[in-house]
Design a protein around this motif. Structure first.
Motif, mmCIF file in Angstrom:
data_model
loop_
_atom_site.group_PDB
_atom_site.id
_atom_site.type_symbol
_atom_site.label_atom_id
_atom_site.label_comp_id
_atom_site.label_asym_id
_atom_site.label_seq_id
_atom_site.Cartn_x
_atom_site.Cartn_y
_atom_site.Cartn_z
ATOM 1 N N GLN A 33 0.833 -1.212 0.000
ATOM 2 C CA GLN A 33 0.000 0.000 0.000
ATOM 3 C C GLN A 33 0.868 1.263 0.000
ATOM 4 O O GLN A 33 0.893 2.035 0.950
ATOM 5 C CB GLN A 33 -0.963 0.004 1.183
ATOM 6 N N ILE A 34 1.547 1.468 -1.104
ATOM 7 C CA ILE A 34 2.457 2.612 -1.249
ATOM 8 C C ILE A 34 1.662 3.858 -1.619
ATOM 9 O O ILE A 34 0.776 3.807 -2.460
ATOM 10 C CB ILE A 34 3.509 2.319 -2.328
ATOM 11 N N SER A 35 1.977 4.959 -0.964
ATOM 12 C CA SER A 35 1.325 6.229 -1.286
ATOM 13 C C SER A 35 2.371 7.348 -1.220
ATOM 14 O O SER A 35 3.385 7.231 -0.541
ATOM 15 C CB SER A 35 0.187 6.519 -0.314
ATOM 16 N N ARG A 36 2.080 8.415 -1.933
ATOM 17 C CA ARG A 36 2.980 9.563 -1.938
ATOM 18 C C ARG A 36 2.476 10.590 -0.940
ATOM 19 O O ARG A 36 1.304 10.954 -0.949
ATOM 20 C CB ARG A 36 3.026 10.165 -3.341
ATOM 21 N N ILE A 37 3.349 11.072 -0.076
ATOM 22 C CA ILE A 37 2.980 12.066 0.928
ATOM 23 C C ILE A 37 3.146 13.473 0.337
ATOM 24 O O ILE A 37 2.244 14.293 0.422
ATOM 25 C CB ILE A 37 3.843 11.908 2.199
ATOM 26 N N ASN A 38 4.308 13.730 -0.229
ATOM 27 C CA ASN A 38 4.568 15.002 -0.906
ATOM 28 C C ASN A 38 5.623 14.768 -1.975
ATOM 29 O O ASN A 38 5.891 13.624 -2.337
ATOM 30 C CB ASN A 38 4.972 16.102 0.089
ATOM 31 N N ARG A 39 6.214 15.820 -2.456
ATOM 32 C CA ARG A 39 7.161 15.680 -3.566
ATOM 33 C C ARG A 39 8.377 14.826 -3.198
ATOM 34 O O ARG A 39 8.920 14.126 -4.035
ATOM 35 C CB ARG A 39 7.613 17.078 -3.993
ATOM 36 N N ARG A 40 8.810 14.879 -1.962
ATOM 37 C CA ARG A 40 10.038 14.193 -1.568
ATOM 38 C C ARG A 40 9.844 12.932 -0.737
ATOM 39 O O ARG A 40 10.786 12.170 -0.570
ATOM 40 C CB ARG A 40 10.922 15.144 -0.774
ATOM 41 N N TRP A 41 8.666 12.714 -0.213
ATOM 42 C CA TRP A 41 8.451 11.585 0.693
ATOM 43 C C TRP A 41 7.273 10.737 0.254
ATOM 44 O O TRP A 41 6.278 11.235 -0.256
ATOM 45 C CB TRP A 41 8.212 12.084 2.119
ATOM 46 N N GLY A 42 7.398 9.438 0.511
ATOM 47 C CA GLY A 42 6.322 8.489 0.287
ATOM 48 C C GLY A 42 6.151 7.668 1.555
ATOM 49 O O GLY A 42 6.944 7.768 2.497
ATOM 50 N N ALA A 43 5.111 6.863 1.595
ATOM 51 C CA ALA A 43 4.867 5.998 2.757
ATOM 52 C C ALA A 43 4.466 4.619 2.257
ATOM 53 O O ALA A 43 3.834 4.471 1.211
ATOM 54 C CB ALA A 43 3.780 6.586 3.645
ATOM 55 N N VAL A 44 4.839 3.610 3.008
ATOM 56 C CA VAL A 44 4.540 2.230 2.654
ATOM 57 C C VAL A 44 4.124 1.492 3.926
ATOM 58 O O VAL A 44 4.651 1.749 5.012
ATOM 59 C CB VAL A 44 5.769 1.559 1.988
ATOM 60 N N ASN A 45 3.138 0.598 3.800
ATOM 61 C CA ASN A 45 2.742 -0.263 4.912
ATOM 62 C C ASN A 45 3.532 -1.559 4.820
ATOM 63 O O ASN A 45 3.480 -2.237 3.802
ATOM 64 C CB ASN A 45 1.244 -0.582 4.857
ATOM 65 N N LEU A 46 4.245 -1.901 5.877
ATOM 66 C CA LEU A 46 4.993 -3.150 5.925
ATOM 67 C C LEU A 46 4.315 -4.098 6.900
ATOM 68 O O LEU A 46 3.942 -3.682 8.000
ATOM 69 C CB LEU A 46 6.437 -2.894 6.365
ATOM 70 N N PRO A 47 4.135 -5.371 6.519
ATOM 71 C CA PRO A 47 3.471 -6.327 7.407
ATOM 72 C C PRO A 47 4.190 -6.442 8.754
ATOM 73 O O PRO A 47 5.409 -6.567 8.813
ATOM 74 C CB PRO A 47 3.545 -7.653 6.647
ATOM 75 N N LYS A 48 3.433 -6.368 9.820
ATOM 76 C CA LYS A 48 3.896 -6.480 11.210
ATOM 77 C C LYS A 48 4.837 -5.352 11.636
ATOM 78 O O LYS A 48 5.428 -5.399 12.700
ATOM 79 C CB LYS A 48 4.552 -7.839 11.462
ATOM 80 N N ILE A 49 4.982 -4.314 10.796
ATOM 81 C CA ILE A 49 5.810 -3.150 11.129
ATOM 82 C C ILE A 49 4.944 -1.910 11.228
ATOM 83 O O ILE A 49 5.041 -1.147 12.173
ATOM 84 C CB ILE A 49 6.912 -2.912 10.058
ATOM 85 N N GLY A 50 4.102 -1.702 10.235
ATOM 86 C CA GLY A 50 3.242 -0.540 10.200
ATOM 87 C C GLY A 50 3.646 0.408 9.076
ATOM 88 O O GLY A 50 4.344 0.042 8.140
ATOM 89 N N ARG A 51 3.198 1.638 9.197
ATOM 90 C CA ARG A 51 3.435 2.657 8.175
ATOM 91 C C ARG A 51 4.839 3.218 8.334
ATOM 92 O O ARG A 51 5.235 3.651 9.420
ATOM 93 C CB ARG A 51 2.409 3.778 8.357
ATOM 94 N N VAL A 52 5.596 3.232 7.228
ATOM 95 C CA VAL A 52 6.978 3.700 7.239
ATOM 96 C C VAL A 52 7.158 4.717 6.120
ATOM 97 O O VAL A 52 6.730 4.488 4.992
ATOM 98 C CB VAL A 52 7.960 2.520 7.029
#
Length: 172
Positions: free
Chosen positions: A122-141
């Protein structure tokens, strides 16, 4: 004519909290321990190599009997099995320069965990320089967005993300 599968890698530095880094380190150590258990299971078995079904059953049993083994996501455990079996196939292939698979040392092996299913990311873009990804058993990174990702960026490269490998390196 069939279209050839093209593998592309995208390297991104994750912005982990200390707790997330500790959990990922634990997952990497469990994956290494699972490799070593598989190697013992293959090596000390008399006669023939076990089938993938027998290996899968052994991994499931180990995950139920050994409590710390259950901390590794099941898909990552299956990826370790797939990688281990591929290492043996490469060894037996006369045209491949691979050496015989061996035990992985705690100090000399590269710490890595596979996330083979892209639907978990579940990759998403936060802004021009940063994105976020959900990792199993870790959470949002959060991660540094350095180039367009296939299937996620308008006008980016064609294709789709099929999985990820998280590798610990000296610089993060």
């Amino acid at each position: 004519m069939a279209k050839a599968k093209r593998a592309r890698a995208h390297v991104a530095r994750l912005d982990l909290t200390p707790a997330q880094a500790a959990v990922l380190d634990g997952h990497a150590h469990i994956a290494r321990a699972l490799w070593n258990l598989l190697h013992e299971y293959f090596t000390f078995r008399q006669g023939r190599f076990p089938s993938p079904k027998e290996c899968d059953a052994a991994i499931r049993q180990a995950r139920h009997e050994i409590d710390w083994m259950g901390q590794l996501p099941a898909q990552a455990a299956q990826a370790v099995l797939k990688t281990y079996r591929q290492a043996w196939e490469n060894f037996f292939n006369p045209g491949h320069p691979a050496k015989r698979p061996t035990f992985k040392s705690r100090l000399r092996s590269r710490m890595a965990v596979d996330v083979p299913q892209a639907r978990d990311l579940q990759i998403s873009r936060i802004n021009r320089r940063w994105g976020a990804v959900n990792l199993p058993k870790i959470g949002r990174v959060k991660f540094r967005w350095t180039k367009d990702l296939p299937g996620l960026t308008k006008g980016g490269p064609p294709g789709r993300i099929t999985g990820a490998r998280l590798v610990k390196q000296a610089h993060g």
